[in-house]
Design an enzyme around this catalytic site. Structure first.
Site, short mmCIF file in Angstrom:
data_model
loop_
_atom_site.label_atom_id
_atom_site.label_comp_id
_atom_site.label_asym_id
_atom_site.label_seq_id
_atom_site.Cartn_x
_atom_site.Cartn_y
_atom_site.Cartn_z
N ASP A 78 0.85 -1.19 0.00
CA ASP A 78 0.00 0.00 0.00
C ASP A 78 0.88 1.24 0.00
O ASP A 78 2.04 1.20 0.43
CB ASP A 78 -0.92 0.03 1.21
CG ASP A 78 -2.18 0.85 0.96
OD1 ASP A 78 -2.34 1.39 -0.16
OD2 ASP A 78 -3.02 0.97 1.87
N GLY A 79 0.33 2.34 -0.51
CA GLY A 79 1.01 3.62 -0.53
C GLY A 79 0.08 4.70 -0.04
O GLY A 79 -1.14 4.55 -0.04
N GLU A 115 2.31 3.89 -4.07
CA GLU A 115 1.88 2.54 -4.45
C GLU A 115 2.95 1.83 -5.27
O GLU A 115 3.22 0.63 -5.07
CB GLU A 115 0.57 2.61 -5.24
CG GLU A 115 -0.62 3.19 -4.49
CD GLU A 115 -1.28 2.20 -3.55
OE1 GLU A 115 -0.77 1.07 -3.39
OE2 GLU A 115 -2.31 2.56 -2.95
N ASP A 137 -4.40 -2.79 -3.22
CA ASP A 137 -5.71 -2.15 -3.42
C ASP A 137 -5.66 -1.10 -4.52
O ASP A 137 -6.62 -0.34 -4.70
CB ASP A 137 -6.23 -1.54 -2.11
CG ASP A 137 -5.31 -0.47 -1.54
OD1 ASP A 137 -4.40 0.00 -2.25
OD2 ASP A 137 -5.50 -0.09 -0.36
N HIS A 167 -9.48 -0.50 2.86
CA HIS A 167 -10.25 -0.07 4.03
C HIS A 167 -11.53 -0.88 4.20
O HIS A 167 -12.58 -0.35 4.55
CB HIS A 167 -10.60 1.41 3.92
CG HIS A 167 -9.41 2.29 3.67
ND1 HIS A 167 -8.39 2.46 4.58
CD2 HIS A 167 -9.07 3.03 2.58
CE1 HIS A 167 -7.48 3.27 4.08
NE2 HIS A 167 -7.86 3.62 2.87
N ASP A 173 -1.54 -0.23 5.07
CA ASP A 173 -2.02 1.15 5.00
C ASP A 173 -1.53 1.95 6.20
O ASP A 173 -1.04 3.08 6.04
CB ASP A 173 -3.54 1.16 4.93
CG ASP A 173 -4.11 2.57 5.01
OD1 ASP A 173 -3.93 3.33 4.06
OD2 ASP A 173 -4.73 2.90 6.05
#
Length: 271
Positions: free
Chosen positions: A123-124, A159, A181, A237, A247
């Site tokens: 994740d970024g 990301e 994601d 999320h 995240d």
């Protein structure tokens, strides 16, 4: 909004009971928006075009039907007539109920992970997008994590860095499943980079791809791999343990990378 060809983010949000900001986040994850602007790809593909207010301020409008179709493909549902916007920072419900059941039904079935030597979530994050940027990966197999940040960047850069560092962590020989994601990152790794490379690292419109150095570094890592490499899109999320942990690490790294604000000079006392 039937018959309307172009829509603002606010108008698209009305279709899905989202705020303009939430629509913007969805467009960013699709690779159609970078910061406040539409990406070159979005414009070239006819998904976005610029418009002007009376004072000359430029903003972007979005092709109503085509963009709505992309949003529906992400599991979003059209709002009932008269439905209002959700709260600005709404998260998917954690309890059981009709709304949660619909979201679960729209998500892809989780890919089995037992056939891989390494499974890693990435994740970024970019505070303000653009702004202080963080990246992170979580090795679901060993529990190891990695993260880092830079003072300024975009969500897409975060990301991409997360994927690049995850590939370096996994090494070339292991069968690897990457869970992300960001459809922007997955599309680059599985489709877009191959086409850009064939054209001498140019897009179909002849322009240089955004974040080219990172894209080329990821392509080199993937080319060097001898193990299988698969990707799985995960809804962000939505309660996935490893996605949520990645995240949180990325956000923390972005905050740590934020330039310290200079202390305001003390006012001289009046004499």
């Amino acid at each position: 909004m039937a018959g309307k060809t172009w829509s603002t983010q606010t108008q698209l949000g009305t279709m899905f009971s989202l705020t303009a900001r939430q629509v913007g986040a969805q467009l960013t994850e699709l690779g159609l928006k970078d910061g406040a602007a539409a990406t070159d790809r979005a414009v070239a593909d006819g998904l976005a075009k610029d418009a002007k207010l009376r004072d000359g301020t430029v903003f972007y409008v979005w092709h109503t039907d085509r963009v709505a179709q992309l949003l529906r493909a992400r599991g979003l549902e059209a709002a009932a007539a008269g439905a209002g916007h959700r709260a600005e920072h709404a998260r998917p419900a954690t309890g059981a109920g009709p709304a949660r059941a619909r979201a679960q039904a729209a998500d892809p079935a989780p890919r089995p992970t037992h056939g891989y030597g390494t499974v890693v979530a990435t994740d970024g994050s970019a505070l303000g997008n653009p702004g202080p940027t963080g990246w992170a990966w979580v090795d679901q197999t060993t529990g190891e994590t990695g993260s880092g940040g830079l003072p300024h960047g975009t969500n897409n850069i975060g990301e991409l860095l997360a994927l690049l560092e995850a590939l370096r962590h996994a090494g070339p020989g292991v069968d690897l499943l990457v869970r992300a994601d960001s459809q922007y990152v997955i599309n680059i790794a599985t489709k877009w980079a191959k086409g850009w490379k064939r054209r001498g690292w140019l897009k179909g419109d002849g322009k240089v791809p955004e974040n080219l150095e990172l894209v080329q570094a990821i392509d080199a890592e993937l080319e060097a791999r001898t193990g299988r490499t698969d990707f799985e899109w995960v809804r962000g999320h939505a309660g996935d343990e490893h996605n949520e942990r990645a995240d949180a690490l990325a956000v923390a790294a972005a905050r740590a990378a934020a330039p310290a604000r200079a202390a305001a000079p003390a006012r001289a006392r009046e004499r």
